[in-house]
Every structure is written in C-alpha cells, then in structure tokens.
Design a protein around this motif. Structure first.
Motif, PDB file in Angstrom:
ATOM      1  N   ASP A 391      81.281  25.108   9.967  1.00  0.00           N
ATOM      2  CA  ASP A 391      82.078  23.992  10.526  1.00  0.00           C
ATOM      3  C   ASP A 391      81.212  22.793  10.124  1.00  0.00           C
ATOM      4  O   ASP A 391      79.856  22.664  10.692  1.00  0.00           O
ATOM      5  CB  ASP A 391      81.915  24.262  12.120  1.00  0.00           C
ATOM      6  CG  ASP A 391      83.013  23.401  12.951  1.00  0.00           C
ATOM      7  OD1 ASP A 391      84.023  22.746  12.035  1.00  0.00           O
ATOM      8  OD2 ASP A 391      83.060  23.587  14.003  1.00  0.00           O
ATOM      9  N   GLN A 392      81.998  21.692   9.846  1.00  0.00           N
ATOM     10  CA  GLN A 392      81.286  20.385   9.462  1.00  0.00           C
ATOM     11  C   GLN A 392      80.000  20.804   8.750  1.00  0.00           C
ATOM     12  O   GLN A 392      78.890  19.981   8.677  1.00  0.00           O
ATOM     13  CB  GLN A 392      80.743  19.585  10.785  1.00  0.00           C
ATOM     14  CG  GLN A 392      81.531  19.785  11.703  1.00  0.00           C
ATOM     15  CD  GLN A 392      82.478  18.294  11.884  1.00  0.00           C
ATOM     16  OE1 GLN A 392      82.281  17.631  10.951  1.00  0.00           O
ATOM     17  NE2 GLN A 392      83.148  18.197  12.922  1.00  0.00           N
ATOM     18  N   ALA A 438      86.336  22.480   9.546  1.00  0.00           N
ATOM     19  CA  ALA A 438      86.688  20.928   9.444  1.00  0.00           C
ATOM     20  C   ALA A 438      87.398  20.751   8.332  1.00  0.00           C
ATOM     21  O   ALA A 438      88.343  20.102   8.403  1.00  0.00           O
ATOM     22  CB  ALA A 438      85.293  20.213   9.854  1.00  0.00           C
TER      23      ALA A 438
END
Length: 585
Positions: A391-392, A438
């Motif tokens: 994530d990210q 993301a």
RNA sequence: GGCCCCAUAGCUCAGUUGGAUAGAGCACGCGCCUUCUAAGCGCGGGGUCGCAGGUUCGAAUCCUGCUGGGGUCGCCA
C-alpha cells in the motif's frame, strides 16, 4: 482469421509453384518458415525468413534465393512491394485495402473476433486454485485463480474444449486438524471457556462461525463423545462450511470452475489402488531405501524401506514414495490417481496451476502423468510466483498468528473484481508481482487497468456523441461493417488497424504457450495506439473521428472506433473483465 | 549440497518459442487543454540482455559451466 497464417499459406503455395517450375528441389522442409510482423515498422507490414531457412536445403545462399522469392511475392495482387533486406529477409508491404478490410472483419465477427480453431476440439483440463479446505481463500490465491481462469477462457477462444477443476484436498491429516479445531470452537459456542488455541490447531476466527453453526444444528450431542465419534462429523461439517465460503469467493471473482473433485472420494472409490496397480503392471513400483537429501540431512533421518515409484525413469531426480509408514497413501499417490482419472475422462492435455511452494513437485507429477498414461497425456504446470501486497509502496504486514492475513474477499471488497483480475495478469506467472492497493485503483496511465478501460470508454463516448449529433445514422456493427473504409488513409489509423489484425495471431500464440498474460500486454498496446490517435485529433482537427462536414469520412472512422472497442472487449472477455461504457464514477 | 524459477535502461517489466539497429511504463528534461473526457498525447537522453564458453546464416531466447537472489528437499497438502 489470422492474416499472418493466411499469408504464410499463400507463401507456401508460391514455393510449390517454384518447385513445379523446377526453380526449387522437391521435398523441402518448410516447417521453420515464418511470416511475422517485423519489430521495425520501416521494414514493412510482414516479413518472411523463408530464404534463410531454405537456402541451406537448396544449396545456395540466402541472399541469392531471396530475390527469386521477392519476385514471386511482389507479383501477388495485394502486395505493394517485396524487398530483400538484411541477411535474407523478404519484407512485404501491402496495399492499404488489405488492412482496411480487417476493420470489417472485426465488426462482422463482433467480440468473437480473434477466435481460432487451432484447438480443433481437443480436450484440455485445467486444475487451479485447489486451496486446502482448512480456511478461507487469501489474497495469494487470487493469482492462481485468475491465471487458471483466464487461461481457460483463452483456450476456449482458441478452439479447445476446456474443463475447469478444483481439487479438494479433503483427505489426510490437515482436515483432521481442522475437525479438532472446529470442535474447540463448537464447545466455545456452547459456552465453554476454551482459552488459548493450542499449538498445532488452526487459530483463525473464521472457525467460530463454524462452531456456532454446528452448535445450532446439533446442540450438545457431541460434547461427551470420544473423538473417534465426533471427528468425522466435525471434519465434514467444517469442510462443507469452508468450501461454501470458498465457492462464494470464487463466484465473486467470477472464477468459472465447474468441477470440484474430492480427494477423499477418489481414495474411497479405490482409484488410488487402481493407479498403483497400473504402475505396478508397468514395472514402476519397488521396495527400496532412499538416500537422505544431500547436504541437508534431517535430524530424524533413518533409512527405511518404502514403496517407491520409479520417477527417475521419467526425468525426476529421485524415486518417490507412495505409502506413508502407517500404510496409507501419500498425497502424491492420490494425486497420481487424480491425474489418471482426468486422462480416463478424455483429457490429453492437462494443466495444473500451482503456487510457488509447489515448484519442487513439478518433475515428479509430470513423470507420473507420462508414466501412468503411457505417454498419451502431457502435463504442463504453471507455477505462480508470490504476490506482494503493498500500500503506497510499503508492504502490507501479514501474520497468520496475529490474524492479520488478508483474505481474497478483503481484496475484492477493497479494489473490485475487475482490478484484481487484470492486475494478476500484468506479469508472467513465474515472475513475482507487487499488488499495491493505492496504485491499482489509481486513475492514471500508470495503472494498466484504467488505461485499457479508458480506451474502451473513449470509444463508447465517441459513438454516443455520434448518435446524438446524427440521430439518423445507423451505427450497428452490421452497418458500420459496410462503411466506406477506403476513407481511412492516415498512418495512425492504419497502424491501429494493424494492431487489431494481430489479435487473432496473439490469441493463437498465447494459447499454444499457455500464457494468458500476453492478452493484458496486448490490450495495453492497443489502447496506446488508440490514445495516440485520439490526441492527434487535438493537434489537428482534421484527424478527429467526427468530421462535421464529411458524413462518409465520419462513418469510416466510427467503424474504426467501434472496431477498437470490439477488440478491447474481446480481449477483456478473455481476462474476465467487464468493459466499461464510461469512466465517470 | 541436489533440484526448480528468476537476473534485460536508474526503477518496475515485456520481448511474437532462433530473426534485422533489444522495446514499453515510471523517474528525469522539453512541449501540447476555446476541443468527441488532458484521468491523456508527443519529443529527448538512458543498455556489455548477470559472467564465460558452445551450437549456426543469425542467440536476450537453445546447450554447458560459473556468480547473485528466491523457492523447495522421505511418511504436509
């Protein structure tokens, strides 16, 4: 219809003529003659290596033979130029009409465009997912599920008859452990304080629901019974509940598995015994003692005689045991029986889609398949490398003990089914894949799912706009197939058509190689070609699809746009993704 | 230690089963919105295809041997 294969036939026909005319000797091997699109666009539309492949057989040099071929090829009506280049390639350029008619081909075929008959009705069995029924599917299972399912779609499009199977590992010790774990949750559901889950049992919360459901159904009737009484009941109950959840998850992902095979039923039917006897009859079973693994001797190693299959006769590194010390069959023995069962059901092409931890299993299973079918069936194994959830840009921490592992359901809920399916095919199966929550939902060109969907949405947008501004125009596929395609003259337009004309060839190549990811990469290329043309229209208004004062040109370009949308939809169907009409949310 | 997979632009990866001067995206630099959706497009720099041999007209691709990373290794599935 594959234009490359089609033209190759014409080429082979010319070679026959040359043989008849005495220009070439009889009995040439043309198997390695190819017709393909050159990497370098300046080399033309198609290119053949025929002169290089045949020169040796003819006893001349490629550069000597090539001009003769070029002469013949250049005389074909659809060929504009045929030039000798490089070490002996013959580069061909076609009249624009040769490409333009492909637009009509696409429109007439609709999303069936690209379908092939190379499968010739051959029966293929694809086994995928096959996760143990001891817990819900987690994120990593998504990859095998999508790879298997897309491959099945691809092979069907290529003319194979495909069975999609899930092998339920409901035999052996793991499901017994499941039964014991469920029993604990059952007692908990009846009000007992169970404390910490003992080591060796499954701690997951998902079993609480199983325990509650059983308590609701049976009340306290298993509480004071011996394990031998309740274990089979609890085990089966838990397996059924968990498989129900797994089937739901697969349905949510759109995975079209239609055969669920039970390992336990297979054993109970005597199939393993039968497979064992088949191998015995072939002289492939013996009692023997294996050497310990070199360099890494297990602590509890002791040499003991085992029932072994001669896997080394079929390319494996060591012979493999078929019975455990308690006399029951090993997992491998059961799996041999399962693969024989597939063969007996009429499948000669078997494909297993497995996880990365099964890499060491490939050779023995291929050996066993070849052995037990007498070489009549071939097994291909697609190993899916790990998926790193991010994530990210940062890894998502997962721990089974802390209960923070991410389920497949979580991932679908988070990003949607289409995103999961597309992203899982953006890498070759044997390459590790980063899945960044993301990034995969980002609406930008960095995100291939978006990029391809946007292409389709733009096409639809143009067609909607056309329908609004010209209510009288008929824009069905059939009508557009009759459009004045000779009005398509721009280089970018013809380039786009060439990409589309490559779709049938891509389907065939990907199907033969069992590589569905090629479809995702192809769609990205097609989308890029379309986006480029779209933006050209921003700089130069004469390139826009809708020409206000030229209805004929508009119609031709709408046919092109509709063809792009059709090919994108055709490709997305293989991946199992729904094409969208617009991107606005 | 044996076996399997991987190694390609600074980063993430393709590479049509052996084809020509190895390609995309990101990142970096420059340019493009009175417009059918700029959520996009164009141009530019950037490479010993891990290393060394071999096979042939021709190798990122096939063979052998190394180097580095991951996986796996008798009665788990």
């Amino acid at each position: 219809m594959n234009v490359f294969k089609d033209f190759r036939k014409r080429l082979l026909g010319l070679l026959d003529e040359m043989v008849a005319a005495g220009e070439l000797p009889v009995g040439l091997d043309t198997a390695r003659v190819t017709v393909e699109s050159p990497r370098e666009a300046s080399h033309g539309d198609m290119s053949t290596n025929a002169a290089m492949v045949l020169a040796g057989q003819v006893g001349t040099a490629p550069r000597q033979l090539a001009p003769q071929l070029a002469l013949r090829l250049g005389a074909l009506p659809e060929v504009l130029t045929a030039e000798v280049a490089g070490p002996g390639f013959v580069n061909l350029r076609f009249a624009p009409d040769f490409w333009r008619v492909q637009v009509a081909e696409v429109l007439r075929a609709g999303t069936a465009y690209g379908a092939s008959t190379i499968g010739a009705g051959q029966r293929v069995n694809i086994e995928y997912v096959s996760a143990n029924p001891t817990g819900p599917l987690h994120a990593a299972h998504a990859r095998g599920a999508v790879v298997g399912d897309a491959l099945a779609n691809l092979l069907e499009k290529a003319g194979f008859i495909v069975a999609r199977e899930y092998y339920i590992n409901d035999a052996g010790s793991q499901v017994e452990t499941l039964g014991r774990s469920a029993y604990l949750r059952y007692r908990e559901a009846l009000g007992e304080e169970i404390g910490e889950i003992p080591a060796g049992l499954y701690p997951g919360d998902y079993l609480k629901e199983v325990g509650r459901a059983l308590a609701e159904r049976d009340g306290g009737r298993w509480l004071d019974q011996p394990e031998s009484t309740w274990l089979p009941v609890l085990r089966d109950f838990a397996i059924d509940r968990i498989m129900l959840g797994i089937r739901e998850d697969l349905a949510t992902l759109g995975i079209g598995i239609n055969v669920f095979s039970s390992e336990r039923a297979l054993v109970a039917s005597g199939a393993v015994q039968a497979a064992f006897e088949e191998l015995s009859a072939r002289g492939l079973i013996y009692q023997g003692v294996l050497d310990p693994p070199k360099g890494k001797k297990p602590d509890d190693w002791e040499p003991r005689p085992q029932t072994l299959f001669r896997a080394t006769d079929y390319g494996d590194d060591v012979d493999r045991p078929l019975r455990k010390s308690d006399g029951s069959w090993t997992y491998f023995a059961n799996d041999i029986a399962y693969h024989l069962d597939k063969f007996r059901r009429g499948f000669t092409v078997l494909i297993d889609v497995l996880g990365a931890d099964h890499g060491g299993y490939v050779k023995r299973m291929q050996a066993a398949t070849t052995a037990i079918t007498g070489g009549k069936a071939a097994l291909d194994v697609k190993i899916c490398q790990l998926v790193h959830l991010m994530d990210q840009g940062k890894p998502v921490k997962m721990s089974k003990r802390a209960g923070t592992f991410v389920t497949l359901r979580d991932v679908i809920d988070e990003v949607g089914r289409d995103v999961v399916r597309f992203i899982m095919l953006t890498r070759r199966n044997d390459q590790t894949l980063d899945f960044d929550f993301a990034k995969v939902t980002e609406q930008s060109k960095d995100n291939p799912v978006f990029y391809v969907q946007y292409c389709h949405a733009r096409c639809r947008s143009v067609l909607r706009h056309a329908a609004e501004t010209r209510p009288a125009a008929v824009l069905t596929l059939e009508a557009l197939a009759e459009a004045p395609l000779h009005r398509l003259v721009e280089p970018e337009e013809l380039a786009l058509i060439r990409i589309m004309a490559g779709w049938p060839r891509l389907v065939e190549g990907a199907a033969e190689a069992h590589e569905a990811h090629r479809v995702a990469f192809y769609l990205y290329d097609l989308a890029a070609g379309f986006h480029a043309l779209w933006n050209k229209g921003k700089d130069d208004t004469t390139l826009r699809f809708l020409a206000p004062d030229d209805a004929e040109l508009t119609l031709a370009r709408l046919a092109l746009v509709q063809a792009v949308a059709t090919v994108v939809a055709s490709g997305l169907a293989v991946i199992g993704v729904e094409p969208v009409e617009e991107m606005r949310s």
